[in-house]
Scaffold this active site. Structure first.
Site, PDB file in Angstrom:
ATOM      1  N   SER A  15       5.361  -9.845  -0.947  1.00 26.32           N
ATOM      2  CA  SER A  15       4.840 -10.018   0.417  1.00 26.32           C
ATOM      3  C   SER A  15       5.783 -10.894   1.238  1.00 26.32           C
ATOM      4  CB  SER A  15       3.463 -10.676   0.380  1.00 26.32           C
ATOM      5  OG  SER A  15       3.098 -11.051   1.695  1.00 26.32           O
ATOM      6  N   LYS A  66      -8.151  -4.844   0.639  1.00 30.32           N
ATOM      7  CA  LYS A  66      -8.537  -4.751   2.059  1.00 30.32           C
ATOM      8  C   LYS A  66      -9.919  -4.136   2.266  1.00 30.32           C
ATOM      9  CE  LYS A  66      -4.045  -4.063   4.311  1.00 30.32           C
ATOM     10  NZ  LYS A  66      -3.476  -3.280   5.412  1.00 30.32           N
ATOM     11  N   ASN A  87      -7.775  -7.358   6.999  1.00 31.70           N
ATOM     12  CA  ASN A  87      -6.516  -7.935   6.497  1.00 31.70           C
ATOM     13  C   ASN A  87      -6.361  -9.402   6.892  1.00 31.70           C
ATOM     14  OD1 ASN A  87      -5.880  -7.761   9.202  1.00 31.70           O
ATOM     15  ND2 ASN A  87      -3.934  -6.715   8.907  1.00 31.70           N
ATOM     16  N   ASP A 102      -4.030  -4.559  12.038  1.00 27.59           N
ATOM     17  CA  ASP A 102      -2.977  -3.529  11.947  1.00 27.59           C
ATOM     18  C   ASP A 102      -2.806  -2.766  13.261  1.00 27.59           C
ATOM     19  OD1 ASP A 102      -2.230  -4.110   9.361  1.00 27.59           O
ATOM     20  OD2 ASP A 102      -3.561  -2.624   8.455  1.00 27.59           O
ATOM     21  N   GLY A 131      -4.602   4.716   5.350  1.00 27.71           N
ATOM     22  CA  GLY A 131      -5.114   3.538   6.050  1.00 27.71           C
ATOM     23  C   GLY A 131      -4.296   3.205   7.292  1.00 27.71           C
ATOM     24  N   ALA A 132      -2.983   3.359   7.194  1.00 26.63           N
ATOM     25  CA  ALA A 132      -2.129   3.046   8.342  1.00 26.63           C
ATOM     26  C   ALA A 132      -2.394   4.029   9.481  1.00 26.63           C
ATOM     27  CB  ALA A 132      -0.668   3.082   7.922  1.00 26.63           C
ATOM     28  N   ARG A 157      -7.964  15.393   4.098  1.00 24.94           N
ATOM     29  CA  ARG A 157      -7.938  13.974   4.456  1.00 24.94           C
ATOM     30  C   ARG A 157      -7.748  13.801   5.974  1.00 24.94           C
ATOM     31  NH1 ARG A 157      -3.894   9.624   1.725  1.00 24.94           N
ATOM     32  NH2 ARG A 157      -5.326   7.882   1.852  1.00 24.94           N
TER      33      ARG A 157
END
Ligand code: ATR
Length: 277
Positions: A15, A66, A87, A102, A131-132, A157
């Site tokens: 990270s 998350k 997040n 985000d 998710g993004a 999806r």
């Protein structure tokens, strides 16, 4: 007691959030700490108990926590609920609160890189449906984009995401992505394709609209093959590193009481770190 903050995930060693928050703490001369903490899924509830006990002012949550952290919170922002994921956490009057930054990070960087984009973007083409993509589609919808087309390898999806966020989202076949390029004012790659170690993204930009904006959330490499090709064709390009930096701003502001700026020197530090890996 100095405010202590965390980023939790599993794994967490890579990270870059400590680099970002550490640089802002130093820049503003603030006493505070921001550390990586490896928390396995089985340890999430126990870690949340440590936050409630006052050990931390707050922190960031990343993969794989998350979504799992959401039911453990007292308050969630509208963005966190829409995302089904948080997040950024903080304690407020003893209540544990969660937000998802985000979408704000994506929009903040797009605003900085392509000012006035929302006045000219009518159609957005998003590649991906994870998710993004959910965060970005939610952000674009909130800014009034008239048509948002999701093309994903797994079409179901994309259909589920489009149904969950509603109009103006629509799903398309992955194979239709090339044909959708000429209509798009904004193209966003939200997949992992083009990332170091992943397969390349195959997208035919030959019909790219004049004045189009091409955004790639992948930031290793810093300038992906998609962005190189888009720039060559005269597009405005928006890279993924800025989204990473901008999504960190709201958390820092909550924990340490100062709204930090995404500066060229901070960006340069992150670029050096990425190039060193
Ligand atoms: P994130 O939460 O970061 O968005 P994710 O949920 O794992 O991550 O989503 C990754 C995205 O990259 C998905 O849209 C995925 O497509 P599928 O839903 O079909 O899996 C996309 N992706 C990953 N590898 C891919 C590949 N080789 N070809 C096409 N799409 C790919």
């Amino acid at each position: 007691m100095i405010p202590r903050c965390f980023v939790i995930g599993h794994p967490i060693a890579h990270s870059r959030s400590p680099l970002i928050h550490g640089a802002w703490l130093a820049e503003h001369g603030l006493d505070g700490a921001y550390d990586r903490i490896d928390v396995a899924p089985a340890g999430l509830a126990a870690f949340v108990a440590r936050i409630r006990a006052g050990e931390f002012a707050g922190g960031n949550v990343t993969v794989p926590h998350k979504e799992a952290v959401l039911p453990l919170l007292d308050e969630t922002s509208e963005a966190a609920r829409a995302m089904g994921a948080a997040n950024t956490l903080w304690l407020e009057d003893g209540r544990l609160c969660g937000d998802n930054t985000d979408a704000a990070g994506f929009l903040g960087h797009l605003d900085a890189s392509a000012p006035g984009w929302d006045a000219r973007v009518r159609t957005a083409l998003l590649l991906g449906a994870g998710g993004a993509a959910r965060a970005i589609a939610h952000g674009l919808k909130g800014r009034g984009v008239a048509r948002i087309v999701l093309a994903n390898r797994n079409r179901t999806r994309a259909q589920e995401l489009a149904a969950s966020l509603g109009a103006p989202l629509e799903a398309a076949e992955w194979s239709a992505r090339h044909g959708l390029v000429p209509a798009a004012d904004l193209i966003v790659n939200t997949t992992s394709l083009g990332m170091k170690g992943q397969p390349p993204l195959d997208l035919d930009l030959s019909g790219l609209k004049p004045g189009a904006i091409v955004d790639d959330i992948v930031y290793v490499p810093l300038k992906t093959a998609l962005l190189v090709e888009a720039e060559r064709r005269g597009a405005t390009i928006v890279d993924g590193l800025g989204m990473l930096l901008h999504q960190a701003v709201p958390g820092f502001a909550r924990w340490f009481g100062v709204t930090p700026s995404v500066t060229a020197s901070l960006r340069a530090r992150l670029e050096a770190d990425i190039l060193g890996t």
